[in-house]
Design a protein around this motif. Structure first.
Motif, short mmCIF file in Angstrom:
data_model
loop_
_atom_site.label_atom_id
_atom_site.label_comp_id
_atom_site.label_asym_id
_atom_site.label_seq_id
_atom_site.Cartn_x
_atom_site.Cartn_y
_atom_site.Cartn_z
N ARG A 25 -3.29 -7.79 17.81
CA ARG A 25 -2.51 -9.08 17.67
C ARG A 25 -2.35 -9.75 16.36
N GLN A 26 -2.38 -8.69 15.26
CA GLN A 26 -2.37 -9.15 13.81
C GLN A 26 -3.51 -10.25 13.62
N ALA A 27 -4.59 -9.94 14.04
CA ALA A 27 -5.55 -10.86 13.82
C ALA A 27 -6.31 -10.50 12.56
N PHE A 28 -6.65 -11.72 12.04
CA PHE A 28 -7.20 -11.65 10.55
C PHE A 28 -8.72 -11.34 10.43
N ILE A 29 -8.91 -10.43 9.49
CA ILE A 29 -10.07 -10.29 9.14
C ILE A 29 -10.25 -11.07 7.78
N ALA A 30 -9.34 -10.89 6.77
CA ALA A 30 -9.50 -11.63 5.71
C ALA A 30 -8.11 -12.18 5.51
N GLY A 31 -7.94 -12.82 4.28
CA GLY A 31 -6.52 -13.67 4.02
C GLY A 31 -6.23 -14.94 4.43
N VAL A 32 -5.20 -15.22 4.42
CA VAL A 32 -4.94 -16.86 4.81
C VAL A 32 -3.74 -16.82 5.71
N ASP A 33 -3.90 -17.39 6.88
CA ASP A 33 -2.56 -17.57 7.96
C ASP A 33 -1.69 -18.60 7.19
N ALA A 34 -0.49 -17.80 6.96
CA ALA A 34 0.84 -18.82 6.59
C ALA A 34 1.09 -20.11 7.19
N PHE A 35 0.86 -19.81 8.41
CA PHE A 35 1.13 -21.07 9.38
C PHE A 35 0.27 -22.31 9.31
N THR A 36 -0.90 -21.78 9.19
CA THR A 36 -2.09 -22.74 9.51
C THR A 36 -2.75 -23.34 8.10
#
Length: 326
Positions: A25-36
């Motif tokens: 589900r395109q879950a994040f381990i790292a990085g920044v969510d562009a939407f939130t």
């Protein structure tokens, strides 16, 4: 159709395996969510901490790792000799570091009297624990499940965080092991997440570099023991200095996206492995694309297939990159 893990593991042929887990589900381990705008970088720390903790519990050594934005790579070594050396009490104590066990195993751990009719049950339980503590599937389960629970709780959702199965590849010889380790540890540089090995956060390479600056090696990683083995029972039979020089030079070639040669100092390992610089760069840059199954020379693949009852030598075409230099 995915093959059972038992048909991919052959301790008779190799103790080394490359494992990879990816999120769904395109879950994040790292990085920044562009939407939130929310950062998930801390999850890489969760994984690294859990991984290194498990290295002190299981009879499985961590040779290399890299925690990326949506997947992680590991190179693991099964230490079957350690698992067999553990006493029954040590096996139970190791298991209880991650699982509660049963009332019977708790009694045994506390030194309480075990009734005669329970002895057979206890022996079976200990044998099961001993087997699991040297099992890569159990290692990956104990790594991935706690991370999934924490991430789902943080995301306020349910369901899978990781893909259902992790990828596993047998590394059948020294060349396969070293090339895969370099491929894994250079992941952040290829992905342009870091410019140098020491900047590659949440990787075994960063741990090795930082420890080497102090004249040491990381306690939680499988050590490099040189060609003389340094009187150690286990380890990677190459010089740590040679390996770090080779990986650093390989990273420079990959990062600059230029055709480059490995210097004489960095090429010591390649000379011993009889791999050309061009093949080495290709393997460490495209390992995941080139190899989709066991990795080794044609001879090693043939032996591996025979021991697992496989008639066809799948993936044999890629052996050319690990054969003698051209």
């Amino acid at each position: 159709m995915p093959r059972p893990r038992s048909t991919q593991i052959s301790i008779e042929d190799t103790l080394f395996y490359h494992c990879c887990s990816r999120t769904v589900r395109q879950a994040f381990i790292a990085g920044v969510d562009a939407f939130t705008g929310k950062s998930y970088e801390h999850r890489r720390g969760w994984i690294e901490t859990q991984l290194l903790n498990l290295a002190g519990v299981f009879a499985i050594d961590v040779a290399a790792y890299a925690v990326m934005s949506n997947h992680l790579h590991l190179v693991l070594r099964i230490d079957i000799e350690l698992a067999n050396r553990w006493s029954d009490r040590e096996v139970v104590e190791q298991w209880h570091q991650i699982f509660k066990g049963t009332d019977l195993s708790q009694q045994f751990a506390k030194g309480e009297v075990i009734e005669a009719y329970q002895v057979s049950q206890l022996k079976h339980l200990i044998a099961q624990y001993r087997s699991r503590l040297s099992d890569i599937s159990w290692f990956m389960r104990c790594l991935n499940e706690p991370i999934a629970r924490k991430a789902n709780q943080e995301d306020n959702c349910t369901g899978h965080f990781w893909e259902g199965r992790f990828k596993s590849q047998a590394l059948l010889d020294e060349a396969a092991v070293l090339a895969c380790m370099a491929y894994v540890e250079l992941n952040p540089i290829r992905a342009q997440m870091a410019k140098t090995p020491e900047d590659s956060d949440h990787t075994s390479l960063q741990l090795r570099v930082n420890a080497a600056l102090k004249g040491k090696q990381p306690e939680k990683l499988l050590p490099f023991i040189g060609n003389e083995r340094l009187n150690q029972l286990k380890g990677i039979n190459f010089s740590l200095k040679d390996y770090l020089e080779l990986v650093d030079e390989t990273g420079r070639v990959i990062r600059d996206d230029k055709r480059g040669a490995i210097s004489s100092s960095g090429a010591k390992i390649l000379i011993r492995l009889n791999i050309s610089s061009d093949n080495w760069i290709k393997i460490t840059s495209e390992f995941g694309k080139l190899f989709h199954g066991p990795v080794g020379t044609l001879q090693e693949l043939t032996s591996y297939g025979e021991h697992l009852g496989k008639r066809r030598r799948h993936f044999a075409k890629c052996c050319q990159y690990l054969e003698t230099s051209r």
